[in-house]
Write an enzyme that holds these catalytic residues in place. Structure first.
Site, mmCIF file in Angstrom:
data_model
loop_
_atom_site.group_PDB
_atom_site.id
_atom_site.type_symbol
_atom_site.label_atom_id
_atom_site.label_comp_id
_atom_site.label_asym_id
_atom_site.label_seq_id
_atom_site.Cartn_x
_atom_site.Cartn_y
_atom_site.Cartn_z
ATOM 1 N N CYS A 1 4.500 -28.827 11.029
ATOM 2 C CA CYS A 1 3.371 -28.913 11.973
ATOM 3 C C CYS A 1 2.788 -30.312 12.129
ATOM 4 C CB CYS A 1 2.278 -27.934 11.557
ATOM 5 S SG CYS A 1 1.487 -28.336 9.975
ATOM 6 N N GLY B 1 -0.964 -31.540 13.155
ATOM 7 C CA GLY B 1 -1.665 -30.370 13.669
ATOM 8 C C GLY B 1 -1.910 -30.282 15.164
ATOM 9 N N ASN C 1 -0.477 -35.510 2.985
ATOM 10 C CA ASN C 1 -1.423 -36.150 3.905
ATOM 11 C C ASN C 1 -1.623 -35.308 5.161
ATOM 12 O OD1 ASN C 1 -1.496 -38.220 2.073
ATOM 13 N ND2 ASN C 1 -0.719 -39.802 3.449
ATOM 14 N N CYS D 1 15.912 -47.432 17.444
ATOM 15 C CA CYS D 1 16.061 -46.051 17.927
ATOM 16 C C CYS D 1 15.894 -45.978 19.443
ATOM 17 C CB CYS D 1 15.058 -45.132 17.237
ATOM 18 S SG CYS D 1 15.507 -44.679 15.551
#
Length: 287
Positions: A73, A76, A98, A269
């Site tokens: 998650c 959040g 964390n 990336c």
């Protein structure tokens, strides 16, 4: 629990528990650490991250009162958006201390009466029925050998009409790289080694067929695969620009070595997505 199914706490915490303040210097205010979706060219990064979350949640057929499981998650944002927009109960799983602490604060400050839980746990430790599952940017950490176990668990937790939305970076098989005429260079190989040793320990990318085959073998029908490849290149460009703009603070919080490592990771990336070595896809998996 067998050793082979213990969550990869150490690998995940090595990256995500570096420092919340450090990540805030380049992420948007929602602290969403995955590919954004620039539905319009003039979107801010925050708007595009919310658009990506809405894109994923919109594929699940959520109804008020349902329970949504968010596997991996993060900080959040997806959980809280689901509560706000769809009036559902949410359970978030993360292996990062964390992130778990941050989500606990979000939950404590929320006035919404729906059930909101975050567990410092892997999917391997979860065994409660849910109505829908979303997983954004976590599958890359599971390891190929756990894909079957993950899809099997997801299928068991969901009801007969259950849906899972899986958002993951995908890689190309060397044969596909050759077929597409992409150069196979030592630079590319060295960069991949750098990513899996210094940025995401233990990380491995699935291919699109690998996800489809594992989903099908465990009772799912993949009804849609949507690529967001150019959106990730743009997301990474914005992250690296923000990191560079905050160089002094970055180094004060961590070190010049960490700053340079993250710049190499983000810019490299972005180039991999632009060339086409890697992709990012949302898989809609219907039970």
């Amino acid at each position: 629990m067998p050793d082979e199914l213990k969550p990869h706490f150490a690998n995940v915490q090595a990256h995500y528990d570096l420092s919340d303040d450090f990540f805030r210097l380049f992420l948007d205010p929602t602290q969403t650490y995955s590919c954004a979706y620039f539905e319009r060219d003039d979107m801010t990064l925050q708007e595009a991250q919310i658009a990506k979350i809405d894109l994923a949640l919109g594929k699940l057929g959520l109804q008020p009162g349902m329970t949504l499981l968010d596997v991996g998650c993060g900080w959040g944002a997806t959980m809280m958006r689901a509560v706000e927009k769809y009036d559902v109960n949410v359970v978030g799983l993360t292996l990062s201390k964390n992130q778990a602490n941050h989500v606990q604060q979000l939950v404590a400050n929320s006035e919404n009466l729906r059930s909101k839980r975050v567990l410092l746990a892997g999917w391997e430790q979860f065994d409660e029925p849910v109505d829908r599952i979303v997983s954004i940017g976590a599958f890359e950490h599971f390891g190929h050998e756990r894909y079957d176990a993950f899809f099997s668990l997801a299928h068991r937790l969901l009801p007969a009409d259950g849906v899972m939305l899986l958002h993951t970076i995908t890689g190309l098989h060397p044969k596909e790289i050759h077929e597409r005429g992409l150069p196979m260079s030592f630079t590319f190989a060295r960069f991949l080694k750098f990513i899996v040793t210094e940025i995401f320990p233990g990380g491995r990318l699935p291919s699109i067929p690998m996800v489809q085959e594992c989903a099908s073998a465990n009772g799912f029908t993949v009804t849609r695969v949507q690529s967001l490849q150019p959106h990730y290149a743009k997301t990474l460009d914005l992250w690296s620009a923000a990191l560079q703009a905050n160089k002094g603070q970055d180094i004060a919080l961590q070190s010049e070595e960490v700053y340079e490592r993250y710049m190499k990771y983000l810019t490299g990336c972005a180039e991999m997505f632009r060339i086409g070595y890697i992709d990012v896809n949302q898989f809609t998996c219907q039970k």
